[in-house]
Design a protein around this motif. Structure first.
Motif, short mmCIF file in Angstrom:
data_model
loop_
_atom_site.label_atom_id
_atom_site.label_comp_id
_atom_site.label_asym_id
_atom_site.label_seq_id
_atom_site.Cartn_x
_atom_site.Cartn_y
_atom_site.Cartn_z
N MET A 1 60.67 39.51 55.93
CA MET A 1 61.44 40.24 57.01
C MET A 1 62.89 40.53 57.01
SD MET A 1 61.56 40.47 59.67
CE MET A 1 61.68 40.66 61.42
N LEU A 2 63.28 39.33 55.58
CA LEU A 2 64.76 40.14 55.06
C LEU A 2 65.13 41.81 54.71
CD1 LEU A 2 66.08 36.74 53.66
CD2 LEU A 2 66.73 38.29 55.83
N ALA A 3 64.13 41.77 53.95
CA ALA A 3 63.72 43.84 53.06
C ALA A 3 64.14 44.56 54.47
CB ALA A 3 62.96 43.99 52.37
N TYR A 4 63.20 44.39 55.53
CA TYR A 4 63.39 45.15 56.47
C TYR A 4 65.09 45.13 57.39
CZ TYR A 4 63.00 46.86 61.36
OH TYR A 4 62.61 47.44 62.11
N LEU A 5 65.02 43.88 57.44
CA LEU A 5 66.63 44.46 58.31
C LEU A 5 67.67 44.76 56.93
CD1 LEU A 5 66.93 40.44 59.91
CD2 LEU A 5 66.39 42.33 60.57
N LYS A 6 67.56 44.16 55.99
CA LYS A 6 68.17 44.93 54.93
C LYS A 6 68.67 46.82 55.19
CE LYS A 6 69.07 45.78 50.60
NZ LYS A 6 69.23 45.14 48.37
N ALA A 7 66.33 46.96 54.62
CA ALA A 7 66.85 48.78 54.67
C ALA A 7 67.03 49.09 56.37
CB ALA A 7 65.40 48.75 54.54
N GLN A 8 67.05 48.91 57.14
CA GLN A 8 67.33 49.31 59.18
C GLN A 8 67.83 48.66 59.13
OE1 GLN A 8 64.66 50.67 60.06
NE2 GLN A 8 63.92 51.17 58.34
N TYR A 9 69.07 48.07 59.02
CA TYR A 9 70.43 47.59 59.70
C TYR A 9 71.26 47.10 58.50
CZ TYR A 9 66.93 47.11 63.65
OH TYR A 9 66.11 47.77 64.41
N ASN A 10 71.10 47.61 57.43
CA ASN A 10 72.37 47.47 55.81
C ASN A 10 73.18 45.23 56.08
OD1 ASN A 10 73.33 47.84 54.34
ND2 ASN A 10 75.66 48.36 54.91
N PHE A 11 71.56 44.95 56.53
CA PHE A 11 71.90 43.45 56.54
C PHE A 11 71.98 42.76 54.97
CE2 PHE A 11 70.82 39.20 56.84
CZ PHE A 11 71.01 38.33 58.87
N ARG A 12 72.87 42.13 55.36
CA ARG A 12 73.41 41.24 53.54
C ARG A 12 72.29 40.07 53.62
NH1 ARG A 12 79.59 40.23 52.79
NH2 ARG A 12 78.62 38.06 54.48
N VAL A 13 71.74 40.43 52.40
CA VAL A 13 71.36 39.33 51.92
C VAL A 13 71.58 39.32 50.76
CG1 VAL A 13 69.20 39.84 52.59
CG2 VAL A 13 69.44 41.21 50.49
N PRO A 14 71.30 38.09 50.07
CA PRO A 14 71.39 37.15 48.67
C PRO A 14 71.05 37.57 48.14
CG PRO A 14 70.17 35.59 50.35
CD PRO A 14 70.53 36.43 51.17
N SER A 15 71.60 38.35 46.78
CA SER A 15 71.03 38.34 45.33
C SER A 15 70.03 38.14 44.11
CB SER A 15 72.10 38.77 44.55
OG SER A 15 73.08 37.60 44.14
N GLN A 16 69.85 36.72 44.62
CA GLN A 16 68.90 35.54 44.51
C GLN A 16 68.40 35.08 45.60
OE1 GLN A 16 71.00 33.59 40.89
NE2 GLN A 16 70.67 35.25 39.56
N VAL A 17 67.12 34.46 45.75
CA VAL A 17 66.34 33.99 46.18
C VAL A 17 65.28 32.54 45.10
CG1 VAL A 17 66.54 35.44 48.32
CG2 VAL A 17 65.36 35.96 47.12
N SER A 18 65.16 32.35 46.44
CA SER A 18 64.22 30.81 45.37
C SER A 18 63.00 31.38 45.86
CB SER A 18 64.19 29.91 45.72
OG SER A 18 64.73 29.77 47.20
N TRP A 19 62.08 32.58 46.62
CA TRP A 19 60.77 32.70 47.23
C TRP A 19 60.20 33.44 46.34
CZ3 TRP A 19 64.73 33.55 50.98
CH2 TRP A 19 64.52 34.60 51.21
N LEU A 20 58.44 34.03 45.86
CA LEU A 20 58.05 34.97 45.05
C LEU A 20 57.93 35.77 46.41
CD1 LEU A 20 55.75 32.35 43.61
CD2 LEU A 20 57.36 33.80 42.13
#
Length: 114
Positions: A1-20
């Motif tokens: 979901m975060l990848a979608y928000l980042k791609a579509q709405y320039n949503f800021r996401v952390p550079s490192q996350v703890s999920w695969l």
């Protein structure tokens, strides 16, 4: 979901996350740029999907754009899928046994390259 928000709405996401994983693919036509294991039950980890191929036990299937599958025989593809699946299980076992999640980027940086 975060990848979608980042791609579509320039949503800021952390550079490192703890999920695969790397997020969902947002193109409108079929393609699979990801690799992941699938569990049929809570104890059966027999399936692995990578690109347009699906490994189920010892069988390999090619996934069509309509998501139907055709069984194929290709020793090279089978070997590649089995190696990727083994790496996934290695990471999964490490996380399960140690109880700590680390970002894929750190895991890849400090683990031997496959």
């Amino acid at each position: 979901m975060l990848a979608y928000l980042k791609a579509q709405y320039n949503f800021r996401v952390p550079s490192q996350v703890s999920w695969l994983g790397t997020g969902i693919d947002t193109v409108r036509t079929f393609r699979n740029i990801h690799s992941t294991a699938l569990k049929q039950t809570k104890t059966d980890l027999l399936d692995y999907v990578s690109g347009e191929y699906h490994l189920n036990g010892q069988d390999i299937f090619k996934i069509a754009p309509d998501l139907s599958e055709e069984r194929i025989t290709d020793p090279v593809v089978k070997s590649q899928l089995q190696a990727k699946f083994a790496r996934f299980k290695q990471k999964n076992n490490l996380i399960s046994s140690k109880g700590k999640l680390i970002p894929d980027s750190l895991f890849m940086h400090y683990s031997p390259q496959q």
